[in-house]
Scaffold this motif. Sequence first.
Motif, PDB file in Angstrom:
ATOM      1  N   MET A 183     -15.425 -24.755 -25.286  1.00 31.83           N
ATOM      2  CA  MET A 183     -14.591 -23.602 -25.601  1.00 31.83           C
ATOM      3  C   MET A 183     -13.191 -23.831 -25.082  1.00 31.83           C
ATOM      4  N   MET A 217     -23.320 -24.988 -32.044  1.00 28.44           N
ATOM      5  CA  MET A 217     -22.859 -23.614 -31.837  1.00 28.44           C
ATOM      6  C   MET A 217     -24.036 -22.657 -31.783  1.00 28.44           C
ATOM      7  N   GLY A 218     -25.228 -23.159 -31.448  1.00 27.98           N
ATOM      8  CA  GLY A 218     -26.367 -22.260 -31.326  1.00 27.98           C
ATOM      9  C   GLY A 218     -27.356 -22.428 -32.458  1.00 27.98           C
ATOM     10  N   GLU A 219     -28.331 -21.497 -32.503  1.00 29.09           N
ATOM     11  CA  GLU A 219     -29.462 -21.656 -33.419  1.00 29.09           C
ATOM     12  C   GLU A 219     -29.093 -21.424 -34.870  1.00 29.09           C
ATOM     13  N   ARG A 220     -28.103 -20.558 -35.098  1.00 35.09           N
ATOM     14  CA  ARG A 220     -27.801 -20.161 -36.471  1.00 35.09           C
ATOM     15  C   ARG A 220     -27.130 -21.285 -37.249  1.00 35.09           C
ATOM     16  N   ILE A 221     -27.556 -21.475 -38.478  1.00 32.09           N
ATOM     17  CA  ILE A 221     -26.945 -22.485 -39.340  1.00 32.09           C
ATOM     18  C   ILE A 221     -25.978 -21.766 -40.266  1.00 32.09           C
ATOM     19  N   LEU A 222     -24.712 -22.187 -40.237  1.00 33.45           N
ATOM     20  CA  LEU A 222     -23.681 -21.492 -41.025  1.00 33.45           C
ATOM     21  C   LEU A 222     -23.275 -22.318 -42.234  1.00 33.45           C
ATOM     22  N   ARG A 223     -22.852 -21.626 -43.281  1.00 34.82           N
ATOM     23  CA  ARG A 223     -22.212 -22.313 -44.401  1.00 34.82           C
ATOM     24  C   ARG A 223     -20.936 -22.972 -43.898  1.00 34.82           C
ATOM     25  N   SER A 226     -17.889 -20.861 -43.231  1.00 31.36           N
ATOM     26  CA  SER A 226     -17.930 -20.043 -42.010  1.00 31.36           C
ATOM     27  C   SER A 226     -17.903 -20.924 -40.762  1.00 31.36           C
ATOM     28  N   PRO A 229     -14.051 -22.005 -39.524  1.00 32.15           N
ATOM     29  CA  PRO A 229     -13.318 -21.040 -38.684  1.00 32.15           C
ATOM     30  C   PRO A 229     -14.015 -20.787 -37.347  1.00 32.15           C
ATOM     31  N   ALA A 230     -15.358 -20.751 -37.340  1.00 28.34           N
ATOM     32  CA  ALA A 230     -16.076 -20.491 -36.088  1.00 28.34           C
ATOM     33  C   ALA A 230     -15.824 -21.618 -35.085  1.00 28.34           C
ATOM     34  N   LEU A 231     -15.888 -22.866 -35.542  1.00 24.90           N
ATOM     35  CA  LEU A 231     -15.667 -24.003 -34.640  1.00 24.90           C
ATOM     36  C   LEU A 231     -14.226 -24.060 -34.157  1.00 24.90           C
ATOM     37  N   SER A 233     -11.933 -21.733 -34.017  1.00 19.93           N
ATOM     38  CA  SER A 233     -11.560 -20.601 -33.169  1.00 19.93           C
ATOM     39  C   SER A 233     -12.133 -20.766 -31.765  1.00 19.93           C
ATOM     40  N   ARG A 234     -13.259 -21.469 -31.684  1.00 21.74           N
ATOM     41  CA  ARG A 234     -13.881 -21.711 -30.377  1.00 21.74           C
ATOM     42  C   ARG A 234     -13.158 -22.821 -29.617  1.00 21.74           C
TER      43      ARG A 234
ATOM     44  N   GLN B 138     -29.781 -18.355 -44.806  1.00 27.15           N
ATOM     45  CA  GLN B 138     -28.845 -19.397 -44.388  1.00 27.15           C
ATOM     46  C   GLN B 138     -28.971 -19.660 -42.887  1.00 27.15           C
ATOM     47  N   ALA B 139     -28.972 -18.571 -42.108  1.00 29.80           N
ATOM     48  CA  ALA B 139     -28.865 -18.701 -40.646  1.00 29.80           C
ATOM     49  C   ALA B 139     -30.211 -18.905 -39.969  1.00 29.80           C
ATOM     50  N   PRO B 229     -15.715 -15.092 -39.136  1.00 23.33           N
ATOM     51  CA  PRO B 229     -16.318 -16.117 -38.267  1.00 23.33           C
ATOM     52  C   PRO B 229     -15.423 -16.473 -37.074  1.00 23.33           C
ATOM     53  N   ALA B 230     -14.098 -16.498 -37.289  1.00 23.63           N
ATOM     54  CA  ALA B 230     -13.191 -16.847 -36.187  1.00 23.63           C
ATOM     55  C   ALA B 230     -13.268 -15.797 -35.071  1.00 23.63           C
ATOM     56  N   SER B 233     -16.944 -15.778 -33.401  1.00 22.18           N
ATOM     57  CA  SER B 233     -17.175 -16.976 -32.589  1.00 22.18           C
ATOM     58  C   SER B 233     -16.382 -16.906 -31.285  1.00 22.18           C
ATOM     59  N   ALA B 238     -22.011 -18.755 -29.106  1.00 24.55           N
ATOM     60  CA  ALA B 238     -23.459 -18.902 -28.843  1.00 24.55           C
ATOM     61  C   ALA B 238     -23.683 -19.962 -27.772  1.00 24.55           C
TER      62      ALA B 238
END
Lengths: 238, 238
Positions: A183, A217-223, A226, A229-231, A233-234, B138-139, B229-230, B233, B238
């Motif tokens: 992070m 980034m955890g258990e959830r699998i993202l498209r 998504s 931006p999640a990665l 932003s982290r 998905q998740a 997602p941004a 996250s 996670a």
Amino acid sequence: MNLILLFDDDFTADAARVRLTGRRLRHLQEVHRASVGDTLTVGRVNGAMGTGIILSMDKSGVEMAVTLNEAPPAPLPLTLILGLPRPKVLNRVVIAATSMGVKRLVLLNSVRVEKSFWHSPRLSEENLRDQMTLGLEQAKDTQMPELLLKKWFKPFVEDELSELAQDTEKWVAHPYDAQACPMNTQRPTTLIVGPEGGFIPYEIDKMKEVGFHAVSMGERILRVESAIPALLSRLFPA
Amino acid sequence: MNLILLFDDDFTADAARVRLTGRRLRHLQEVHRASVGDTLTVGRVNGAMGTGIILSMDKSGVEMAVTLNEAPPAPLPLTLILGLPRPKVLNRVVIAATSMGVKRLVLLNSVRVEKSFWHSPRLSEENLRDQMTLGLEQAKDTQMPELLLKKWFKPFVEDELSELAQDTEKWVAHPYDAQACPMNTQRPTTLIVGPEGGFIPYEIDKMKEVGFHAVSMGERILRVESAIPALLSRLFPA
């Protein structure tokens, strides 16, 4: 568009005047409902941002007087390498990465990338540049990313990746046998994100051979649209 | 789909057997290229996850013996309130939010939401449930979100929002006069994200009156499908 991106061809003999036609003209008329005298946010590709005042506008074009005196937002210190997404999502993914501030984007082959994806007209230089333009206009940025297509996984990873990723953190987003994604690193980074279905173990091993580590980034699998931006932003919260 | 979501109607008289037709059957045949004896990840809506072994499969349906003994991933402690997105992006936004673990999603009117958006067939209960199903598949999750449609901004914010957001952190993503969006709070949170073009000042003021604070993710303006997602996250890595 939150910023109108100007290209060298848009400038008239007077360096502070531009004339726009086509998509940007239509957008100004139909979405912004702009009229003569309005001030809009503009920026010159790979240059400064500022304002444009509409001097004249009709069906054939719009003319603006522009003042460019602001620096664009800082780029992310990141090279993003993606398993080539399916054509249906490619445009969105390029826009998302560009709007987040990615300045070097590599689209890479993988066993799980269908061969036909490489024949998509969306991979044309013109379309990719159009999508990056949309991403810059969305984010209010001017710095056009560099986009590289790498159709051959093994030679890229064996011969080019080490140099490309030199002196950077080396992560591959892969949920198995992985550490938690760091992070707020803010360090120069090379991040690899797999195609739909993920990389195969052989591919992960090849990346590990040149110094990459799996992060999750955890258990959830993202498209992918998504996950990016999640990665980012982290890793690089603004 | 990384998990096949099972509904009550899928179960046969034997509680450990399911029979699937339609979309899920086609997906198993065309994407997974599954055959008799294969083991797949499954989960019962609002219940446990586990595995399904294919007992028989033909054009009319697939029958599986299922074992459900794993808890789904933890939900985010979050209510997400969104200015109603345009129909073209609504499905993607619902899938993105669901896949990130949102369990209460409110679609809210705003001055900048075009009235016609509320008449989109995509707002049908059936379509929204289908998109949330895709997000769960998905998740790898089973817990169906609750989705609320709020067509009237003022009565919602004045009469319902306080109770909905009670004992939670109250943030509205709004880049002006804002503090930096917190990182890794992990606290119960109500997060409001505006429509394309953002909330108008009157709307932000109404939210502030019931305890919301403006938070920003920096200079870049993101599309809602990237912003969600941004933001999530960053608040809940996670």
